[in-house]
Design a protein around this motif. Sequence first.
Motif, PDB file in Angstrom:
ATOM      1  N   SER A 113      -2.480  60.283  72.344  1.00 51.03           N
ATOM      2  CA  SER A 113      -1.566  59.280  72.010  1.00 51.03           C
ATOM      3  C   SER A 113      -1.539  59.058  70.464  1.00 51.03           C
ATOM      4  O   SER A 113      -0.609  58.451  69.929  1.00 51.03           O
ATOM      5  N   HIS A 114      -2.590  59.412  69.753  1.00 53.78           N
ATOM      6  CA  HIS A 114      -2.692  59.242  68.291  1.00 53.78           C
ATOM      7  C   HIS A 114      -2.264  58.152  67.816  1.00 53.78           C
ATOM      8  O   HIS A 114      -1.559  57.657  66.916  1.00 53.78           O
ATOM      9  N   HIS A 115      -2.875  56.836  68.482  1.00 60.49           N
ATOM     10  CA  HIS A 115      -2.578  55.589  68.248  1.00 60.49           C
ATOM     11  C   HIS A 115      -2.709  55.319  66.884  1.00 60.49           C
ATOM     12  O   HIS A 115      -2.159  54.703  66.209  1.00 60.49           O
ATOM     13  N   ILE A 116      -3.988  55.540  66.394  1.00 58.69           N
ATOM     14  CA  ILE A 116      -4.281  55.239  65.070  1.00 58.69           C
ATOM     15  C   ILE A 116      -3.642  56.101  63.843  1.00 58.69           C
ATOM     16  O   ILE A 116      -2.932  55.681  63.104  1.00 58.69           O
ATOM     17  N   ALA A 117      -4.013  57.398  64.146  1.00 56.29           N
ATOM     18  CA  ALA A 117      -3.398  58.440  63.271  1.00 56.29           C
ATOM     19  C   ALA A 117      -1.808  58.204  62.941  1.00 56.29           C
ATOM     20  O   ALA A 117      -1.547  58.503  61.618  1.00 56.29           O
ATOM     21  N   ASP A 118      -1.219  58.024  64.074  1.00 56.02           N
ATOM     22  CA  ASP A 118       0.126  57.881  63.837  1.00 56.02           C
ATOM     23  C   ASP A 118       0.827  56.613  63.319  1.00 56.02           C
ATOM     24  O   ASP A 118       2.023  56.561  62.901  1.00 56.02           O
ATOM     25  N   THR A 119      -0.054  55.427  63.258  1.00 58.92           N
ATOM     26  CA  THR A 119       0.690  54.252  62.899  1.00 58.92           C
ATOM     27  C   THR A 119      -0.298  53.825  61.271  1.00 58.92           C
ATOM     28  O   THR A 119       0.335  52.955  60.995  1.00 58.92           O
ATOM     29  N   LEU A 120      -1.133  54.636  60.895  1.00 60.95           N
ATOM     30  CA  LEU A 120      -1.522  54.452  59.664  1.00 60.95           C
ATOM     31  C   LEU A 120      -0.682  54.244  58.684  1.00 60.95           C
ATOM     32  O   LEU A 120      -0.406  53.557  57.654  1.00 60.95           O
ATOM     33  N   LYS A 121       0.600  55.126  58.682  1.00 61.29           N
ATOM     34  CA  LYS A 121       1.607  54.986  57.677  1.00 61.29           C
ATOM     35  C   LYS A 121       2.445  53.984  57.571  1.00 61.29           C
ATOM     36  O   LYS A 121       3.099  53.620  56.588  1.00 61.29           O
ATOM     37  N   PHE A 122       2.177  52.947  58.845  1.00 59.01           N
ATOM     38  CA  PHE A 122       2.983  51.919  58.436  1.00 59.01           C
ATOM     39  C   PHE A 122       2.065  50.540  57.968  1.00 59.01           C
ATOM     40  O   PHE A 122       2.767  49.390  57.967  1.00 59.01           O
ATOM     41  N   LEU A 123       0.973  50.778  57.426  1.00 64.23           N
ATOM     42  CA  LEU A 123       0.031  49.812  57.082  1.00 64.23           C
ATOM     43  C   LEU A 123       0.152  50.193  55.321  1.00 64.23           C
ATOM     44  O   LEU A 123       0.336  51.423  55.089  1.00 64.23           O
ATOM     45  N   PRO A 124       0.032  49.295  54.406  1.00 63.96           N
ATOM     46  CA  PRO A 124      -0.106  47.901  54.527  1.00 63.96           C
ATOM     47  C   PRO A 124       1.169  46.950  54.884  1.00 63.96           C
ATOM     48  O   PRO A 124       0.896  45.757  55.072  1.00 63.96           O
ATOM     49  N   ALA A 125       2.293  47.717  54.889  1.00 68.30           N
ATOM     50  CA  ALA A 125       3.581  46.798  55.116  1.00 68.30           C
ATOM     51  C   ALA A 125       3.475  45.936  56.376  1.00 68.30           C
ATOM     52  O   ALA A 125       3.935  44.919  56.361  1.00 68.30           O
ATOM     53  N   ILE A 126       2.813  46.673  57.350  1.00 68.46           N
ATOM     54  CA  ILE A 126       2.797  45.679  58.734  1.00 68.46           C
ATOM     55  C   ILE A 126       1.368  45.050  58.937  1.00 68.46           C
ATOM     56  O   ILE A 126       0.358  46.060  58.813  1.00 68.46           O
ATOM     57  N   ALA A 127       0.837  44.070  58.963  1.00 69.52           N
ATOM     58  CA  ALA A 127      -0.541  43.408  59.027  1.00 69.52           C
ATOM     59  C   ALA A 127      -0.249  43.223  60.708  1.00 69.52           C
ATOM     60  O   ALA A 127       0.676  42.895  61.488  1.00 69.52           O
ATOM     61  N   ARG A 128      -1.623  43.574  61.207  1.00 62.95           N
ATOM     62  CA  ARG A 128      -1.519  43.428  62.609  1.00 62.95           C
ATOM     63  C   ARG A 128      -3.190  42.949  63.106  1.00 62.95           C
ATOM     64  O   ARG A 128      -4.001  43.051  62.196  1.00 62.95           O
ATOM     65  N   GLN A 129      -3.124  42.186  64.329  1.00 60.11           N
ATOM     66  CA  GLN A 129      -4.252  41.877  64.904  1.00 60.11           C
ATOM     67  C   GLN A 129      -4.233  42.117  66.468  1.00 60.11           C
ATOM     68  O   GLN A 129      -3.030  41.636  66.905  1.00 60.11           O
ATOM     69  N   LEU A 130      -5.235  42.461  66.960  1.00 61.08           N
ATOM     70  CA  LEU A 130      -5.177  42.514  68.445  1.00 61.08           C
ATOM     71  C   LEU A 130      -6.195  41.663  68.990  1.00 61.08           C
ATOM     72  O   LEU A 130      -7.168  41.452  68.791  1.00 61.08           O
ATOM     73  N   PHE A 131      -5.511  40.904  69.912  1.00 62.44           N
ATOM     74  CA  PHE A 131      -6.584  39.911  70.826  1.00 62.44           C
ATOM     75  C   PHE A 131      -6.611  40.130  72.067  1.00 62.44           C
ATOM     76  O   PHE A 131      -5.600  40.637  72.893  1.00 62.44           O
ATOM     77  N   PRO A 150      10.502  40.514  55.662  1.00 64.30           N
ATOM     78  CA  PRO A 150      12.009  40.890  56.329  1.00 64.30           C
ATOM     79  C   PRO A 150      12.546  42.352  55.897  1.00 64.30           C
ATOM     80  O   PRO A 150      13.100  42.929  56.949  1.00 64.30           O
ATOM     81  N   GLU A 151      12.274  42.857  54.814  1.00 62.71           N
ATOM     82  CA  GLU A 151      12.633  44.146  54.607  1.00 62.71           C
ATOM     83  C   GLU A 151      11.954  45.377  55.274  1.00 62.71           C
ATOM     84  O   GLU A 151      12.409  46.498  55.188  1.00 62.71           O
ATOM     85  N   HIS A 152      10.939  45.051  55.902  1.00 64.35           N
ATOM     86  CA  HIS A 152      10.271  45.920  56.630  1.00 64.35           C
ATOM     87  C   HIS A 152      10.238  45.773  58.361  1.00 64.35           C
ATOM     88  O   HIS A 152       9.669  46.341  59.162  1.00 64.35           O
ATOM     89  N   ALA A 153      11.389  45.009  58.680  1.00 60.35           N
ATOM     90  CA  ALA A 153      11.860  44.845  60.002  1.00 60.35           C
ATOM     91  C   ALA A 153      12.344  46.180  60.549  1.00 60.35           C
ATOM     92  O   ALA A 153      11.557  46.542  61.861  1.00 60.35           O
ATOM     93  N   SER A 154      12.882  46.977  59.906  1.00 65.63           N
ATOM     94  CA  SER A 154      13.150  48.177  60.590  1.00 65.63           C
ATOM     95  C   SER A 154      11.959  49.088  60.707  1.00 65.63           C
ATOM     96  O   SER A 154      11.936  50.090  61.685  1.00 65.63           O
TER      97      SER A 154
END
Length: 184
Positions: A113-131, A150-154
């Motif tokens: 699924s490349h969960h990490i590799a494919d989502t790195l490009k969205f950082l740092p615009a999107i901060a995230r935390q898994l609980f 707000p400008e990063h909603a899309s």
Amino acid sequence: MFTTFRGGQSGGWKVTSITRVKGETLPKVEALSVISSDAIALPLLPAQTSWRLAGVASHLRYTEKEEREKLIAVQAALGRSEATHAALIPIRKSAAWWELTQEERRKIFEDKSHHIADTLKFLPAIARQLFHARDLGMPFDFLTWFEFAPEHASLFDELVGVLRATEEWTFVEREVDIRVVREV
């Protein structure tokens, strides 16, 4: 440290939408409170809280050292002043997922699924935390919290689209997408 998300009539985040993605949804609420504490935060009055979800931030379970270092190098912290939009996405995975070994889940998570590799490009615009919530008796296994300007909603919509198109997501049996904006 526990983080409790309470949906109700008041809170620091105004709920703009609650969308059923898969499985049962959650009741509509006007606001979301996010509370970090040494114990799961209980509602003050039942009438003020429609639902409560709690989780704990834990060590990274499917991440290898090199991936962890890449994440740390680019991820933003939660609570940035410009990040006035957020999403809480609680997820429950199927029994078939939990019957897999840790190694088998890792292969699906990253190798396929490349969960990490494919989502790195969205950082740092999107901060995230898994609980993690599975062992706390919650109706969801994971509570994913994302914050963005707000400008990063899309861009955020693109991120969740990428994640939902993976083999890993085929193991999701319940997901709710809760969008919020910070109350000022």
